[in-house]
Design an enzyme around this catalytic site. Structure first.
Site, PDB file in Angstrom:
ATOM      1  N   HIS A 131       0.887  -1.267   0.009  1.00 36.84           N
ATOM      2  CA  HIS A 131      -0.259   0.066   0.067  1.00 36.84           C
ATOM      3  C   HIS A 131       0.936   1.314   0.078  1.00 36.84           C
ATOM      4  O   HIS A 131       0.447   2.430   0.422  1.00 36.84           O
ATOM      5  CB  HIS A 131      -0.986   0.038   1.085  1.00 36.84           C
ATOM      6  CG  HIS A 131      -2.187  -1.027   0.968  1.00 36.84           C
ATOM      7  ND1 HIS A 131      -3.262  -0.674   0.531  1.00 36.84           N
ATOM      8  CD2 HIS A 131      -2.287  -2.424   1.142  1.00 36.84           C
ATOM      9  CE1 HIS A 131      -4.088  -1.626   0.557  1.00 36.84           C
ATOM     10  NE2 HIS A 131      -3.295  -2.786   0.709  1.00 36.84           N
ATOM     11  N   ALA A 140      -6.591 -14.055  -5.766  1.00 36.62           N
ATOM     12  CA  ALA A 140      -5.535 -14.545  -5.125  1.00 36.62           C
ATOM     13  C   ALA A 140      -4.397 -13.467  -4.601  1.00 36.62           C
ATOM     14  O   ALA A 140      -3.571 -13.720  -4.010  1.00 36.62           O
ATOM     15  CB  ALA A 140      -4.757 -15.778  -5.622  1.00 36.62           C
ATOM     16  N   GLY A 141      -4.826 -12.205  -5.225  1.00 28.58           N
ATOM     17  CA  GLY A 141      -3.951 -11.004  -4.940  1.00 28.58           C
ATOM     18  C   GLY A 141      -2.550 -11.046  -5.868  1.00 28.58           C
ATOM     19  O   GLY A 141      -1.555 -10.704  -5.597  1.00 28.58           O
ATOM     20  N   SER A 158      -2.963 -10.271  -9.327  1.00 34.61           N
ATOM     21  CA  SER A 158      -3.253  -9.318 -10.246  1.00 34.61           C
ATOM     22  C   SER A 158      -3.898  -9.869 -11.562  1.00 34.61           C
ATOM     23  O   SER A 158      -3.368  -9.590 -12.589  1.00 34.61           O
ATOM     24  CB  SER A 158      -1.753  -8.498 -10.607  1.00 34.61           C
ATOM     25  OG  SER A 158      -1.795  -7.625  -9.717  1.00 34.61           O
ATOM     26  N   SER A 159      -4.537 -10.730 -11.356  1.00 35.59           N
ATOM     27  CA  SER A 159      -5.232 -11.310 -12.489  1.00 35.59           C
ATOM     28  C   SER A 159      -6.351 -10.085 -13.228  1.00 35.59           C
ATOM     29  O   SER A 159      -6.017  -9.944 -14.416  1.00 35.59           O
ATOM     30  CB  SER A 159      -6.331 -12.329 -12.340  1.00 35.59           C
ATOM     31  OG  SER A 159      -7.308 -11.814 -11.359  1.00 35.59           O
ATOM     32  N   SER A 160      -6.689  -9.097 -12.533  1.00 30.77           N
ATOM     33  CA  SER A 160      -7.165  -8.085 -13.300  1.00 30.77           C
ATOM     34  C   SER A 160      -6.138  -7.210 -13.922  1.00 30.77           C
ATOM     35  O   SER A 160      -6.570  -6.713 -15.174  1.00 30.77           O
ATOM     36  CB  SER A 160      -7.782  -7.007 -11.981  1.00 30.77           C
ATOM     37  OG  SER A 160      -8.344  -7.561 -10.855  1.00 30.77           O
ATOM     38  N   GLU A 174      -9.024   0.717 -14.573  1.00 25.93           N
ATOM     39  CA  GLU A 174      -9.227   0.212 -12.975  1.00 25.93           C
ATOM     40  C   GLU A 174      -9.811   1.270 -12.289  1.00 25.93           C
ATOM     41  O   GLU A 174     -10.889   1.082 -11.465  1.00 25.93           O
ATOM     42  CB  GLU A 174      -8.035  -0.408 -12.477  1.00 25.93           C
ATOM     43  CG  GLU A 174      -8.617  -1.450 -11.296  1.00 25.93           C
ATOM     44  CD  GLU A 174      -7.891  -2.690 -10.841  1.00 25.93           C
ATOM     45  OE1 GLU A 174      -7.193  -2.914 -11.813  1.00 25.93           O
ATOM     46  OE2 GLU A 174      -8.020  -2.924  -9.782  1.00 25.93           O
ATOM     47  N   ASP A 202       0.605  -3.018 -10.004  1.00 23.32           N
ATOM     48  CA  ASP A 202       0.179  -4.225 -10.608  1.00 23.32           C
ATOM     49  C   ASP A 202       0.367  -4.212 -12.129  1.00 23.32           C
ATOM     50  O   ASP A 202       0.928  -4.891 -12.730  1.00 23.32           O
ATOM     51  CB  ASP A 202      -1.469  -4.591 -10.396  1.00 23.32           C
ATOM     52  CG  ASP A 202      -1.786  -4.715  -9.148  1.00 23.32           C
ATOM     53  OD1 ASP A 202      -0.946  -4.812  -8.191  1.00 23.32           O
ATOM     54  OD2 ASP A 202      -2.737  -4.948  -8.572  1.00 23.32           O
ATOM     55  N   TYR A 255     -10.253  -2.214   0.571  1.00 20.63           N
ATOM     56  CA  TYR A 255      -9.241  -1.527  -0.141  1.00 20.63           C
ATOM     57  C   TYR A 255      -9.544   0.069  -0.210  1.00 20.63           C
ATOM     58  O   TYR A 255      -8.556   0.831  -0.114  1.00 20.63           O
ATOM     59  CB  TYR A 255      -8.804  -2.192  -1.582  1.00 20.63           C
ATOM     60  CG  TYR A 255      -7.733  -1.406  -2.330  1.00 20.63           C
ATOM     61  CD1 TYR A 255      -6.383  -2.138  -2.055  1.00 20.63           C
ATOM     62  CD2 TYR A 255      -7.873  -0.393  -3.050  1.00 20.63           C
ATOM     63  CE1 TYR A 255      -5.265  -1.409  -2.703  1.00 20.63           C
ATOM     64  CE2 TYR A 255      -6.482   0.130  -3.693  1.00 20.63           C
ATOM     65  CZ  TYR A 255      -5.437  -0.414  -3.568  1.00 20.63           C
ATOM     66  OH  TYR A 255      -4.267  -0.091  -4.432  1.00 20.63           O
TER      67      TYR A 255
HETATM   68  C1  GLA Z   1      -3.549  -4.102  -4.978  1.00 19.41           C
HETATM   69  C2  GLA Z   1      -3.443  -2.730  -5.582  1.00 19.41           C
HETATM   70  C3  GLA Z   1      -2.061  -2.143  -5.945  1.00 19.41           C
HETATM   71  C4  GLA Z   1      -1.493  -2.087  -4.655  1.00 19.41           C
HETATM   72  C5  GLA Z   1      -1.392  -3.398  -3.499  1.00 19.41           C
HETATM   73  C6  GLA Z   1      -0.979  -2.964  -2.189  1.00 19.41           C
HETATM   74  O1  GLA Z   1      -2.668  -5.008  -5.576  1.00 19.41           O
HETATM   75  O2  GLA Z   1      -4.006  -2.983  -7.172  1.00 19.41           O
HETATM   76  O3  GLA Z   1      -2.193  -0.942  -6.598  1.00 19.41           O
HETATM   77  O4  GLA Z   1      -2.060  -1.031  -3.889  1.00 19.41           O
HETATM   78  O5  GLA Z   1      -2.787  -3.692  -3.777  1.00 19.41           O
HETATM   79  O6  GLA Z   1       0.290  -2.704  -1.999  1.00 19.41           O
END
Ligand code: GLA
Length: 385
Positions: free
Chosen positions: A34, A125-126, A128-130, A163, A175, A224
């Site tokens: 973050h 899953a965090g 970054s598929s988006s 996004e 991402d 978020y």
């Molecule tokens: C997600 C967001 C990123 C970043 C992270 C946390 O992946 O898409 O821009 O803020 O969370 O570091």
């Protein structure tokens, strides 16, 4: 999934071959939690799990069709209607948002197309598929209009814009920047205020692992955005545009004047930004023990100050941190579920990873999906199959 399979699926779905196939990697957040939308620095790595997008122009002006996988029906949307979709169709907001963004960037966008998405990247899953979907879509749609692929920084900016503006998640550039600039064997170091992108060699004798908790994290769900707002409030209270402008010593002198939650969020971001710089230095001298300690400190700060961890993520990090061969482990990405990443030496094997998953499951958590990752090259057009 690969381009041959996707091409065949496209033919079955739409009755002709795609004109273009693009592929973009997912990413891990190595460190810099973050910090990106707070004007700080972050280190990511593109990973060898991808989203593929196949597309062809359609001879039906104003008709956009989107499909994912082979079983889902194609969803047909009139170009003139940009109402947000929800439920099972919510994923379409991302590629359609990219299509809208091309115009926002004064780039040509096809006015009728068929699009098919394939992926071997877990969603939610965090990883970054988006962003991978955004970048692969941008490359494919621009190619349909005959425009050469944009520079990686532009590609990343288009994805983030889609996004932020068309999906409604106030994400930073981590991402999309990592998916655009990634390179095998390298980490991507981003100074998010520019943004400026640098490659940083990953030592060759380490391994990267992901333990996906299978607890879905969904950035659109609001936590978020809440953290994003809390950070903005903290920056305002400290008289700064960006939280990361505030020097740690200055922050320490003023933290007591802030509401405790605000101070905790701000401390996480300000100290995390310092940790990113420390990781860059430690990688420069090959000091992997220090890198690992910084990863562990990052996780503790997420858990205690930013409160974006979960008991499941904490359990995996605790087990990994105590395991031989592990330099460090931390939650990767937005948090509130998702995955843990671990940096290990080569003595850490799949058998050891499975053992950790078993200990974690014995504590009553769902058995995680284990992925041994390799760093990978960034988003690109693929040769037509
Ligand atoms: C997600 C967001 C990123 C970043 C992270 C946390 O992946 O898409 O821009 O803020 O969370 O570091």
């Amino acid at each position: 999934m690969n381009e041959r399979i996707l091409s065949e699926n496209f033919r079955q779905r739409y009755g002709r071959t795609p004109q273009v196939i693009a592929r973009a990697p997912g990413r891990i957040e190595f460190i810099g939690n973050h910090t990106d939308y707070n004007g700080g620095a972050v280190i990511g790595a593109a990973i060898d799990r991808y989203v593929w997008v196949a597309a062809a122009p359609a001879n039906a002006p104003g008709r956009l069709r989107f499909a994912s996988g082979l079983d889902g029906q194609a969803v047909e949307l009139p170009a003139a209607n940009t109402t947000k979709l929800s439920g099972a169709e919510a994923w379409i907001n991302y590629p359609r948002g990219v299509w809208q963004s091309l115009r926002d960037f004064n780039l040509p966008a096809p006015d009728a197309f068929d699009l098919l998405v394939g992926s071997d990247l877990p969603t939610g899953a965090g990883l970054s598929s988006s962003a991978a979907l955004e970048l692969a879509t941008a490359l494919a749609l621009l190619d349909l209009t005959g425009v050469p692929a944009p520079a990686p920084a532009t590609l990343a900016a288009i994805g983030r814009h889609a996004e932020n503006i068309h999906v409604g998640v106030p994400c930073g550039i981590l991402d999309q920047g990592t998916s655009a600039f990634g390179r095998a064997g390298q980490l991507v170091h981003i100074d998010c205020r520019g943004p400026a992108f640098y490659l940083l060699p990953l030592p060759s004798d380490v391994s990267l692992w992901v333990f996906n908790t299978l607890e879905k994290h969904a950035l659109v769900d609001g936590l978020y955005s809440t953290r994003h707002r809390e950070c903005q409030d903290a920056a305002t209270a400290l008289g700064a545009t960006w939280l990361t402008e505030v020097a740690p010593a200055d922050f320490n002198a003023r933290a007591a004047g802030l509401p405790p939650k605000t101070a905790a969020r701000a401390r996480h971001v300000i100290e995390e930004n310092e940790r990113v710089a420390a990781v860059v230095r430690a990688l420069g001298t090959g000091d992997l023990q220090t890198v690992g300690a910084l990863l562990a400190a990052s996780h503790r700060s997420s858990r205690d100050l930013f409160e974006n961890s979960t008991p499941t993520l904490d359990s995996l990090v605790e087990l990994l941190t105590a395991a031989p061969g592990v330099y460090g482990a931390r939650l990767t990405g937005g948090g509130f579920g998702g995955a843990v990443m671990a940096l290990t030496d080569r003595s850490f094997t799949a058998a050891r990873a499975a053992d950790i998953a078993a200990q974690h499951a014995a504590r009553g958590h769902p058995r995680p999906e284990i992925i041994e990752l390799h760093t990978a090259d960034g988003a690109r057009l693929l040769p037509r199959p």
